[in-house]
Write a protein that holds these residues in place. Structure first.
Motif, PDB file in Angstrom:
ATOM      1  N   THR A  74       0.815  -1.227   0.000  1.00 47.88           N
ATOM      2  CA  THR A  74       0.000   0.000   0.000  1.00 47.88           C
ATOM      3  C   THR A  74       0.847   1.276   0.000  1.00 47.88           C
ATOM      4  N   LEU A 121      -2.281 -12.289   6.027  1.00 50.80           N
ATOM      5  CA  LEU A 121      -2.451 -12.313   7.489  1.00 50.80           C
ATOM      6  C   LEU A 121      -1.152 -12.017   8.220  1.00 50.80           C
ATOM      7  N   LEU A 138      13.219 -10.764   2.541  1.00 51.40           N
ATOM      8  CA  LEU A 138      12.132  -9.839   2.199  1.00 51.40           C
ATOM      9  C   LEU A 138      12.552  -9.073   0.942  1.00 51.40           C
ATOM     10  N   PRO A 139      11.822  -9.275  -0.146  1.00 46.32           N
ATOM     11  CA  PRO A 139      12.268  -8.701  -1.420  1.00 46.32           C
ATOM     12  C   PRO A 139      12.354  -7.176  -1.436  1.00 46.32           C
TER      13      PRO A 139
HETATM   14  P1  UTP Z   1       5.366  -5.006   4.448  1.00 48.64           P
HETATM   15  O1  UTP Z   1       4.421  -4.566   5.503  1.00 48.64           O
HETATM   16  O2  UTP Z   1       6.591  -4.225   4.213  1.00 48.64           O
HETATM   17  O3  UTP Z   1       4.657  -5.136   3.059  1.00 48.64           O
HETATM   18  O4  UTP Z   1       5.717  -6.533   4.688  1.00 48.64           O
HETATM   19  P2  UTP Z   1       3.268  -4.786   2.489  1.00 48.64           P
HETATM   20  O5  UTP Z   1       2.185  -5.080   3.451  1.00 48.64           O
HETATM   21  O6  UTP Z   1       3.204  -5.459   1.170  1.00 48.64           O
HETATM   22  O7  UTP Z   1       3.458  -3.244   2.173  1.00 48.64           O
HETATM   23  P3  UTP Z   1       2.799  -1.921   2.675  1.00 48.64           P
HETATM   24  O8  UTP Z   1       3.310  -1.721   4.067  1.00 48.64           O
HETATM   25  O9  UTP Z   1       1.325  -2.114   2.577  1.00 48.64           O
HETATM   26  O10 UTP Z   1       3.306  -0.923   1.695  1.00 48.64           O
HETATM   27  C1  UTP Z   1       7.024  -7.065   4.581  1.00 48.64           C
HETATM   28  C2  UTP Z   1       7.079  -8.240   3.621  1.00 48.64           C
HETATM   29  O11 UTP Z   1       6.179  -9.249   4.010  1.00 48.64           O
HETATM   30  C3  UTP Z   1       5.348  -9.624   2.944  1.00 48.64           C
HETATM   31  C4  UTP Z   1       5.313  -8.432   2.009  1.00 48.64           C
HETATM   32  O12 UTP Z   1       5.037  -8.847   0.688  1.00 48.64           O
HETATM   33  C5  UTP Z   1       6.711  -7.874   2.188  1.00 48.64           C
HETATM   34  O13 UTP Z   1       7.639  -8.524   1.348  1.00 48.64           O
HETATM   35  N1  UTP Z   1       4.023  -9.969   3.484  1.00 48.64           N
HETATM   36  C6  UTP Z   1       3.411  -9.141   4.364  1.00 48.64           C
HETATM   37  C7  UTP Z   1       3.415 -11.127   3.075  1.00 48.64           C
HETATM   38  O14 UTP Z   1       3.958 -11.903   2.261  1.00 48.64           O
HETATM   39  N2  UTP Z   1       2.196 -11.435   3.584  1.00 48.64           N
HETATM   40  C8  UTP Z   1       1.566 -10.644   4.474  1.00 48.64           C
HETATM   41  O15 UTP Z   1       0.451 -11.002   4.912  1.00 48.64           O
HETATM   42  C9  UTP Z   1       2.187  -9.462   4.866  1.00 48.64           C
END
Ligand code: UTP
Length: 291
Positions: free
Chosen positions: A17, A109, A131-132
């Motif tokens: 987001t 989740l 974490l990519p």
């Molecule tokens: P972030 O909180 O940085 O990612 O999670 P987000 O939710 O994609 O981004 P914002 O905050 O809304 O911009 C850290 C990592 O964990 C993964 C995200 O894809 C990111 O690589 N993640 C997070 C998951 O795979 N699943 C989830 O339910 C939450």
């Protein structure tokens, strides 16, 4: 028997987001840093660290990642017909990078839940988590440095970076003491999530690289949703700490938070300046800006 770290989990199921509207349709992990999607930097780091199997946790609307690490028949055939050998190599090279498996996380989740989705594919062996969003520029790949610490110490390893001042409140922060033999290693005794500056137990902020023992899966299964109704990875690691040794490791290199607009801008400038094909021209351009 000593267990080798062969698998890396890439949680990429989040909604991204912070990068809207770019991430409304395009997965955050597919945003380009110069000319490569950010997740490719992480996969290349894993491969250069000896990882044999990449496990990407995806979600709804994230299919572009699967296409990216696969052959693109039409593109490759067209490039071949046009005699574009270099570009063909680039396209084919991505598909040949690694053995990649995908697991869908049906609901976002939380990071802990995303890691848990890899349980069956990882099995009973230690594994890396990358974490990519966190793109790391390092001479020795960050996860390779950490696997070396894991092999030496025999316990889970969390990557940290030293953060000065109030910025520490954006991170999980490590409690513990520095290893007398290696000041980059911390014997971890606890973790505090997003503390106020005065409450931070150290300046060691946890960033997006982990080497974990498989016990963490069982502990994550027992973890109740925490902040924001999400299953937090740090809660699982905190439970792990009660049973096993866990180490912090201040990696050598520079990390960019490419999941954040400002972090992506910083990474773009620094990576572009380092590129032999773009750097000199880009440097001249920057010098000419009236800042
Ligand atoms: P972030 O909180 O940085 O990612 O999670 P987000 O939710 O994609 O981004 P914002 O905050 O809304 O911009 C850290 C990592 O964990 C993964 C995200 O894809 C990111 O690589 N993640 C997070 C998951 O795979 N699943 C989830 O339910 C939450």
């Amino acid at each position: 028997m000593k267990q080798v770290v062969r698998k890396a989990v890439f949680p990429a199921g989040g909604l991204g987001t912070r990068f809207l509207p770019a991430t409304k349709v395009i997965p955050k992990e597919m945003l380009a840093l110069v000319d490569k999607p950010i997740i490719q930097y992480g996969v290349e780091e894993a491969v250069a660290s000896g990882i044999e199997h990449v496990i990407i946790i995806t979600g709804r609307g994230k299919g572009a990642m699967e296409d990216h690490f696969d052959h693109s028949f039409e593109l490759d055939a067209t490039l071949e017909r046009r005699g574009k050998k270099d570009l063909l190599e680039v396209s084919r090279g991505v598909a040949a990078l690694a053995r990649v498996s995908y697991v869908r996380q049906k609901d976002p989740l939380g990071l802990g839940h995303a890691v848990l989705c890899a349980k069956e594919l990882v099995g009973n062996e230690p594994f890396a988590v990358i974490l990519p969003d966190d793109v790391i520029d390092a001479e020795v790949p960050c996860i390779k440095q950490m696997i070396e610490v894991f092999n030496e110490k025999g316990g889970s390893v969390l990557a940290t970076q030293t953060v000065e001042g109030p910025a520490i409140s954006a991170y999980g922060v490590l409690a513990g003491s520095q290893d007398p033999a290696n000041p980059r290693i911390y014997n971890c005794t606890g973790m505090v999530e997003k503390p106020k500056l005065d409450d931070a137990p150290s300046k060691q902020a946890i960033i997006g690289r982990y080497v974990l023992t498989p016990r963490v899966f069982e502990l994550l299964e027992q973890t109740q949703p925490g902040a924001g109704g999400e299953i937090q990875l740090t809660d699982g690691i905190r439970a792990l700490l009660k049973e096993e040794k866990v180490f912090g490791y201040t990696f050598e290199g520079k990390r960019f938070d490419a999941g954040d607009k400002f972090g992506m801008l910083q990474a773009t400038v620094e990576f572009a300046l380092k590129r032999p094909d773009l750097g000199p021209q880009f440097r001249e351009y920057l010098k000419g800006l009236k800042l």
